[in-house]
Design an enzyme around this catalytic site. Structure first.
Site, mmCIF file in Angstrom:
data_model
loop_
_atom_site.group_PDB
_atom_site.id
_atom_site.type_symbol
_atom_site.label_atom_id
_atom_site.label_comp_id
_atom_site.label_asym_id
_atom_site.label_seq_id
_atom_site.Cartn_x
_atom_site.Cartn_y
_atom_site.Cartn_z
ATOM 1 N N ARG A 42 0.833 -1.219 0.000
ATOM 2 C CA ARG A 42 0.000 0.000 0.000
ATOM 3 C C ARG A 42 0.860 1.259 0.000
ATOM 4 O O ARG A 42 0.686 2.152 -0.823
ATOM 5 C CB ARG A 42 -0.886 0.034 1.247
ATOM 6 N N ILE A 43 1.802 1.330 0.954
ATOM 7 C CA ILE A 43 2.595 2.564 1.084
ATOM 8 C C ILE A 43 3.577 2.683 -0.078
ATOM 9 O O ILE A 43 3.698 3.748 -0.698
ATOM 10 C CB ILE A 43 3.318 2.601 2.454
ATOM 11 N N ARG A 82 10.890 -0.060 8.625
ATOM 12 C CA ARG A 82 11.376 -0.476 9.932
ATOM 13 C C ARG A 82 12.902 -0.484 9.904
ATOM 14 O O ARG A 82 13.520 -0.978 8.952
ATOM 15 C CB ARG A 82 10.868 -1.871 10.294
ATOM 16 N N GLU A 110 15.711 1.496 17.692
ATOM 17 C CA GLU A 110 14.929 2.650 18.098
ATOM 18 C C GLU A 110 14.676 2.665 19.602
ATOM 19 O O GLU A 110 14.332 1.621 20.150
ATOM 20 C CB GLU A 110 13.572 2.553 17.365
ATOM 21 N N HIS A 156 10.558 8.795 13.583
ATOM 22 C CA HIS A 156 9.431 7.892 13.284
ATOM 23 C C HIS A 156 8.112 8.677 13.148
ATOM 24 O O HIS A 156 7.153 8.443 13.891
ATOM 25 C CB HIS A 156 9.316 6.807 14.378
ATOM 26 N N GLY A 202 6.361 8.959 10.147
ATOM 27 C CA GLY A 202 5.672 8.623 8.887
ATOM 28 C C GLY A 202 4.179 8.891 8.916
ATOM 29 O O GLY A 202 3.622 9.496 8.004
HETATM 30 C C1 GLV Z 1 4.148 2.837 12.192
HETATM 31 O O1 GLV Z 1 5.317 2.722 12.134
HETATM 32 C C2 GLV Z 1 3.224 1.847 11.743
HETATM 33 O O2 GLV Z 1 3.608 0.691 11.487
HETATM 34 O O3 GLV Z 1 2.042 2.178 11.628
#
Ligand code: GLV
Length: 304
Positions: free
Chosen positions: A152-153, A223, A252, A270, A272
């Site tokens: 998706r992303i 990740r 992290e 982080h 996003g």
């Molecule tokens: C954030 O990192 C997620 O997986 O939604």
């Protein structure tokens, strides 16, 4: 029934969607102590990527029916232990796709156009005016964007590439070596969007980084452990790679110290999915999933 929400979420989410249950909201710095205290009588857990939901913690939760992760990635949860115990695991796909794709492009553009250095020059007071060869970055038009993990992303990132005149090559984490080698060899900008699994952990190590195009840019909003951070720091320091944009880290919240002094690296904490709209939608999705399972309904986004 009791729901442990690991840390405060954007509201309204727990306040309305979990109003039929006893809700305990933890503090961000109190994991796993609060988990040890509250899991023994919890029926549902709503964690975030920050909290590791280990087999050891799950063993303390005899009544737990659902782990409704407030994230699309579920690598923070011991899925196998949940499967064995019959605990449902859900995630929040879809709602964060566009925000994460936007942030990926923020990193691509910031690295390619030396955003950090330019901003620092202005703030230093040392800028003395336009120069033909000052702070030249890399054009994106006509170059190749490599997408590792066109889900998706990754697909949303690839869609935006046409606006910047970039050609796209993709490689799924499950594709064979030929597709992966092509991705490494052809990408001027390589962006990572695969989930963290045993197959993707450490996938971009010293050897793989050495096979990327000289001067290429690596971006990771998926990740951290997919990339060997020490190897990345040395590939950048040696000038082998042209730059990197990172939103996620191998250990992290720690960041490899070799990355910090490099001017051609943009580092974000982080972020996003961090728009008000998206984080609220994630919180509402996670709370709704927990409530559904506690009411005996089928969740919408079941992972396990
Ligand atoms: C954030 O990192 C997620 O997986 O939604």
């Amino acid at each position: 029934m009791k729901v442990l929400v690991s840390q405060p979420l954007p509201e309204p989410s727990s306040t309305d969607l979990l109003s039929a249950f006893v809700v305990v909201i933890g503090r961000p710095d109190a994991w796993p102590e609060e988990a040890r205290r509250h899991l023994p009588d919890a029926d549902a857990l709503v964690p975030t990527p920050r909290e590791k939901v280990t087999g050891e913690l799950l063993a303390l939760a005899p009544h737990l029916k659902v782990v409704a992760n407030c994230a699309v990635g579920t690598d923070n949860v011991d899925l196998e232990a949940c499967r064995r115990r019959g605990i449902v695991v859900t995630n929040t796909p879809g709602v964060l796709t566009e925000a994460t794709a936007d942030l990926t492009w923020l990193l691509i553009l910031a690295v390619a156009r030396r955003f950090r250095e330019g901003d620092a020059l202005i703030r230093s007071g040392a800028w003395d005016g336009w120069k033909p060869m000052e702070m030249m970055g890399a054009s994106l038009d006509g170059k190749t964007l490599g997408v590792f993990g066109p889900g998706r992303i990754g697909s949303a990132v690839a869609r935006r590439a046409s606006s910047f005149g970039m050609r796209v090559v993709t490689c799924d984490a499950a594709d064979g070596p030929e597709a992966f080698e092509r991705l490494l060899a052809e990408s001027d900008v390589l962006t990572i969007h695969a989930p963290l699994t045993p197959a993707t952990r450490g996938r971009f190590g010293e050897d793989e980084l050495a096979r990327m195009k000289p001067g290429a840019i690596l971006v990771n909003t998926a990740r951290g452990p997919i990339v060997d951070e020490a190897a990345l720091a040395s590939a950048l320091a040696s000038g082998r790679l042209g730059g990197a944009g990172l939103d996620v880290y191998e250990k992290e919240p720690a960041v490899h110290p070799g990355l910090l002094p490099l001017p051609n690296v943009v580092l974000l904490p982080h972020l996003g999915s961090a728009t008000r709209e998206t984080r609220l939608a994630m919180a509402r999705t996670a709370c709704d999933e927990a409530a559904r399972v506690l009411r005996g309904e089928e969740p919408r986004h079941r992972v396990v």
